[in-house]
Design a protein around this motif. Structure first.
Motif, PDB file in Angstrom:
ATOM      1  N   MET A 191       4.984  21.559   6.896  1.00 16.03           N
ATOM      2  CA  MET A 191       3.671  21.902   7.451  1.00 16.03           C
ATOM      3  C   MET A 191       3.727  23.148   8.317  1.00 16.03           C
ATOM      4  SD  MET A 191       2.315  18.028   8.269  1.00 16.03           S
ATOM      5  CE  MET A 191       0.614  18.433   8.635  1.00 16.03           C
ATOM      6  N   THR A 192       4.914  23.494   8.827  1.00 17.78           N
ATOM      7  CA  THR A 192       5.031  24.730   9.617  1.00 17.78           C
ATOM      8  C   THR A 192       4.813  25.958   8.744  1.00 17.78           C
ATOM      9  OG1 THR A 192       7.439  25.003   9.278  1.00 17.78           O
ATOM     10  CG2 THR A 192       6.736  23.641  11.143  1.00 17.78           C
ATOM     11  N   GLN A 200       1.491  25.636  14.356  1.00 12.91           N
ATOM     12  CA  GLN A 200       2.807  25.764  13.732  1.00 12.91           C
ATOM     13  C   GLN A 200       3.910  25.290  14.683  1.00 12.91           C
ATOM     14  OE1 GLN A 200       4.624  29.658  13.412  1.00 12.91           O
ATOM     15  NE2 GLN A 200       5.187  29.250  11.286  1.00 12.91           N
ATOM     16  N   LEU A 201       3.797  25.685  15.942  1.00 15.69           N
ATOM     17  CA  LEU A 201       4.803  25.277  16.930  1.00 15.69           C
ATOM     18  C   LEU A 201       4.783  23.755  17.123  1.00 15.69           C
ATOM     19  CD1 LEU A 201       6.966  26.275  18.905  1.00 15.69           C
ATOM     20  CD2 LEU A 201       5.179  26.456  20.648  1.00 15.69           C
ATOM     21  N   GLU A 202       3.593  23.169  17.119  1.00 16.15           N
ATOM     22  CA  GLU A 202       3.476  21.723  17.287  1.00 16.15           C
ATOM     23  C   GLU A 202       4.118  20.976  16.108  1.00 16.15           C
ATOM     24  OE1 GLU A 202       2.695  18.147  19.031  1.00 16.15           O
ATOM     25  OE2 GLU A 202       2.549  20.166  19.901  1.00 16.15           O
ATOM     26  N   SER A 203       3.906  21.482  14.889  1.00 12.76           N
ATOM     27  CA  SER A 203       4.523  20.864  13.712  1.00 12.76           C
ATOM     28  C   SER A 203       6.044  20.943  13.788  1.00 12.76           C
ATOM     29  CB  SER A 203       4.037  21.548  12.421  1.00 12.76           C
ATOM     30  OG  SER A 203       2.677  21.280  12.185  1.00 12.76           O
ATOM     31  N   SER A 204       6.548  22.067  14.265  1.00  9.91           N
ATOM     32  CA  SER A 204       8.004  22.219  14.371  1.00  9.91           C
ATOM     33  C   SER A 204       8.583  21.276  15.427  1.00  9.91           C
ATOM     34  CB  SER A 204       8.375  23.672  14.682  1.00  9.91           C
ATOM     35  OG  SER A 204       8.068  24.017  16.019  1.00  9.91           O
ATOM     36  N   LYS A 205       7.831  21.039  16.508  1.00  7.74           N
ATOM     37  CA  LYS A 205       8.300  20.114  17.551  1.00  7.74           C
ATOM     38  C   LYS A 205       8.339  18.677  17.026  1.00  7.74           C
ATOM     39  CE  LYS A 205       6.873  22.787  21.628  1.00  7.74           C
ATOM     40  NZ  LYS A 205       5.935  22.862  22.779  1.00  7.74           N
ATOM     41  N   LYS A 206       7.329  18.297  16.236  1.00  8.38           N
ATOM     42  CA  LYS A 206       7.323  16.962  15.627  1.00  8.38           C
ATOM     43  C   LYS A 206       8.496  16.812  14.662  1.00  8.38           C
ATOM     44  CE  LYS A 206       2.336  16.069  15.921  1.00  8.38           C
ATOM     45  NZ  LYS A 206       1.087  15.887  15.141  1.00  8.38           N
ATOM     46  N   SER A 207       8.726  17.860  13.890  1.00  7.69           N
ATOM     47  CA  SER A 207       9.848  17.846  12.947  1.00  7.69           C
ATOM     48  C   SER A 207      11.163  17.647  13.693  1.00  7.69           C
ATOM     49  CB  SER A 207       9.877  19.152  12.156  1.00  7.69           C
ATOM     50  OG  SER A 207      10.991  19.200  11.294  1.00  7.69           O
ATOM     51  N   HIS A 246      11.313  32.345  14.273  1.00  8.93           N
ATOM     52  CA  HIS A 246      10.285  33.191  13.641  1.00  8.93           C
ATOM     53  C   HIS A 246       8.993  33.191  14.457  1.00  8.93           C
ATOM     54  CE1 HIS A 246      13.007  33.520  10.442  1.00  8.93           C
ATOM     55  NE2 HIS A 246      12.562  32.582   9.632  1.00  8.93           N
ATOM     56  N   TYR A 247       8.628  32.011  14.954  1.00  7.18           N
ATOM     57  CA  TYR A 247       7.389  31.894  15.736  1.00  7.18           C
ATOM     58  C   TYR A 247       7.448  32.808  16.967  1.00  7.18           C
ATOM     59  CZ  TYR A 247       4.098  29.906  19.099  1.00  7.18           C
ATOM     60  OH  TYR A 247       3.108  29.751  20.041  1.00  7.18           O
ATOM     61  N   HIS A 248       8.544  32.752  17.699  1.00  9.83           N
ATOM     62  CA  HIS A 248       8.672  33.581  18.901  1.00  9.83           C
ATOM     63  C   HIS A 248       8.819  35.057  18.545  1.00  9.83           C
ATOM     64  CE1 HIS A 248       8.777  30.241  21.664  1.00  9.83           C
ATOM     65  NE2 HIS A 248       9.761  29.660  20.990  1.00  9.83           N
ATOM     66  N   CYS A 449       3.013  32.303   1.296  1.00  7.57           N
ATOM     67  CA  CYS A 449       1.839  32.654   2.078  1.00  7.57           C
ATOM     68  C   CYS A 449       1.964  32.294   3.541  1.00  7.57           C
ATOM     69  CB  CYS A 449       0.622  31.968   1.476  1.00  7.57           C
ATOM     70  SG  CYS A 449       0.429  32.381  -0.259  1.00  7.57           S
ATOM     71  N   ASN A 450       3.177  32.249   4.030  1.00  7.97           N
ATOM     72  CA  ASN A 450       3.377  31.936   5.440  1.00  7.97           C
ATOM     73  C   ASN A 450       3.622  33.219   6.203  1.00  7.97           C
ATOM     74  OD1 ASN A 450       4.037  30.978   7.922  1.00  7.97           O
ATOM     75  ND2 ASN A 450       6.009  30.129   7.328  1.00  7.97           N
ATOM     76  N   PRO A 451       2.589  33.820   6.777  1.00  9.39           N
ATOM     77  CA  PRO A 451       2.760  35.123   7.413  1.00  9.39           C
ATOM     78  C   PRO A 451       3.654  35.098   8.630  1.00  9.39           C
ATOM     79  CG  PRO A 451       0.609  34.196   7.931  1.00  9.39           C
ATOM     80  CD  PRO A 451       1.232  33.294   6.908  1.00  9.39           C
ATOM     81  N   SER A 452       3.833  33.943   9.234  1.00 11.68           N
ATOM     82  CA  SER A 452       4.645  33.913  10.444  1.00 11.68           C
ATOM     83  C   SER A 452       6.112  33.730  10.165  1.00 11.68           C
ATOM     84  CB  SER A 452       4.162  32.798  11.357  1.00 11.68           C
ATOM     85  OG  SER A 452       4.263  31.560  10.704  1.00 11.68           O
TER      86      SER A 452
END
Length: 525
Positions: A191-192, A200-207, A246-248, A449-452
């Protein structure tokens, strides 16, 4: 076969791999078949199959499951169905969704699942079987392409939560529960790739939370880290940190990495290294899985501009895929592009730092892109769904422009012509401008299609902003003689000069879809 039996077998395997194979084959004889209608029988069968997964390579697993199903059909149909689920999970893990979809639709398996779904009172073993079905369906729904009913992480999470609700009351802390927690973590990780910013950051934290819970449980149960699942779980945690990097990175301005991004990439590398160490310590012959960890590490090192070590790891992966799977496989094609991307990013970095010798790195990048292109156009090993496809369209023309009219450029163009890719190679992309216009219509829930994240399994350099990075694998240059073999294979049908422009061929490639890639995906992972 109990957990204790499996542990004894593991010790025997590490001293005598011939006899362990005979020992494991006992598990598919009728007199040893598990009564999976009981909780105890199901758990023993699951221990046994986790052991198969850890010891055997892909082709060995496939052979084992087929033979086990054949043995069990006449004696114990529920056990045969459980073997079918493990085979289905294997197909999904290695990316053979064509075979996985066929098995999901298999009439006998469907009838057993339908019967249990409609049954009012289930035995504990039947509940666990139904949970396993939800697990595999969730795995498929998350990881399969959109064209065959996948790329739906929300539905996958619902299925996996149903699985967990059936498992936890019966199993408490158990490696089967840990496996489900890990898969939920992987689904949040998927989902990230389609979310942005805070989401995106929230999905990564859940993961990360689910992956850590799975790792803690399996380590606690094993009382040590010597468990087949631990290297995979640590790799998955590394993948989450990789994506957070990548997010940061994508929030920052300029070319220098922020402290947060750098720290995330370094954490990712630490976990990848841990996976590699544990794999070596387990002494299990799983070269493709080992290569996956190395490849993820190479991509994180590229993000940190550690080009030399990134290249060494990527070349190791390239050789492994070539030797173990062969020249015509998607993972080799993606790794070939990764090596090209490393050289490309290295060249830009040295040029920006006014470091002499950068021109040679552009030449190396051109050569590796040239090797990858026939794998795309001639053999359809990579399609428009893959991020690597976008990378080669964006970056190869820029590399050719950099090296100008040198002999190297002429050699690359000549190689392309031999593969029915005639015309001006620098027109491989009609225009980058069109990509942005097409993005909204072509984007699906794929990595492309994940621009981040700017990537999937290959390294990325997005050209203008000088940032490189990639989304790692959760699910994995060598000697000149190996390169020569690759070129011989991919140039075996050198033909007449074809006046068709490379861009047109690539567009035809997009329209062919993904079916051929699914059928050719290697099972040896």
């Amino acid at each position: 076969m109990s957990q204790q039996d499996c542990l004894k077998a593991l010790h025997q395997y590490q001293t005598d791999s011939v006899h362990i194979s005979k020992y494991l084959k006992l598990g598919r004889k009728p007199e040893y078949l598990h009564d999976v209608k009981t909780s105890k029988g199901f758990k023993e069968a699951s221990y046994f199959h986790s052991f198969i997964h850890g010891i055997y390579t892909g082709p060995q697993r496939i052979e084992f499951y087929f033979e086990s199903i054949e043995f069990a059909l006449g004696e114990n149909k529920p056990y045969a169905a459980l073997c079918a689920l493990h085979l289905l999970s294997h197909w999904i893990t290695v990316g053979n969704f064509f075979q996985a979809n066929n098995l999901i639709e298999e009439p006998n398996l469907k009838s057993i699942v339908d019967e249990l779904s409609n049954k009012k009172i289930l035995t504990n073993g039947e509940k666990l079987f139904l949970a396993e079905w939800h697990y595999v369906k969730g795995q498929y729904t998350c990881q399969a392409p959109l064209s065959v009913g996948g790329q739906d992480p929300e539905t996958a999470l619902t299925l996996l939560e149903q699985c967990l609700q059936l498992q936890k009351p019966l199993l408490k802390d158990h490696f089967i529960v840990a496996k489900t927690l890990n898969q939920i973590g992987m689904t949040h990780f998927e989902m990230t790739k389609t979310s942005h910013g805070a989401s995106q950051l929230e999905s990564s934290k859940k993961s990360l939370r689910y992956h850590n819970e799975a790792l803690d449980m399996i380590t606690r149960l094993s009382k040590e880290e010597l468990n087949f699942s631990v290297p995979e779980y640590t790799n998955n945690i590394g993948s989450v940190y990789h994506t957070q990097g990548h997010y940061h990175r994508d929030k920052q301005e300029g070319n220098d990495l922020s402290k947060d991004a750098s720290n995330c990439y370094r954490k990712a590398i630490d976990y990848y290294k841990k996976s590699i160490r544990l794999e070596e310590k387990l002494n299990i012959d799983q070269p493709i899985r080992f290569a996956k960890y190395k490849k993820n590490m190479a991509m994180a090192q590229l993000c940190l501009k550690e080009h030399k070590t990134a290249l060494q790891n990527a070349q190791f992966v390239h050789d492994t895929y070539y030797q173990v799977i062969g020249p015509l496989n998607p993972q080799l094609a993606k790794t070939t592009i990764l090596i090209a991307e490393i050289y490309f990013d290295w060249a830009k970095y040295r040029e920006r730092e006014e470091n002499e010798g950068y021109f040679g790195y552009y030449q190396e990048a051109a050569e590796w892109y040239g090797k990858a292109l026939p794998m795309i156009v001639k053999h359809t090993l990579i399609t428009a769904e893959d991020q690597e496809y976008k990378l080669i369209r964006e970056n190869f023309p820029e590399v050719l422009d950099k090296i100008g009219d040198s002999g190297k450029k002429e050699a690359v163009v000549k190689a392309l012509k031999l593969h029915h890719i005639s015309g001006d190679a620098s027109k491989l992309v009609e225009a980058k401008d069109k990509d942005s216009e097409e993005e909204s219509s072509s984007c699906s829930t794929t990595d492309t299609c994940n621009p981040s994240s700017n990537g999937n399994i290959g390294s990325t350099s997005n050209g203008n902003d000088e940032k490189s990075g990639s989304s790692p694998d959760q699910k994995t240059e060598g000697p000149k003689s190996e390169n020569a073999k690759l070129e011989e294979t991919t140039t075996s049908a050198a033909a007449d000069d074809d006046k068709e422009d490379a861009t047109v061929i690539l567009k035809d490639n997009e329209e062919r879809g993904t079916k051929r890639r699914h059928q050719s995906a290697s099972d040896n992972q």
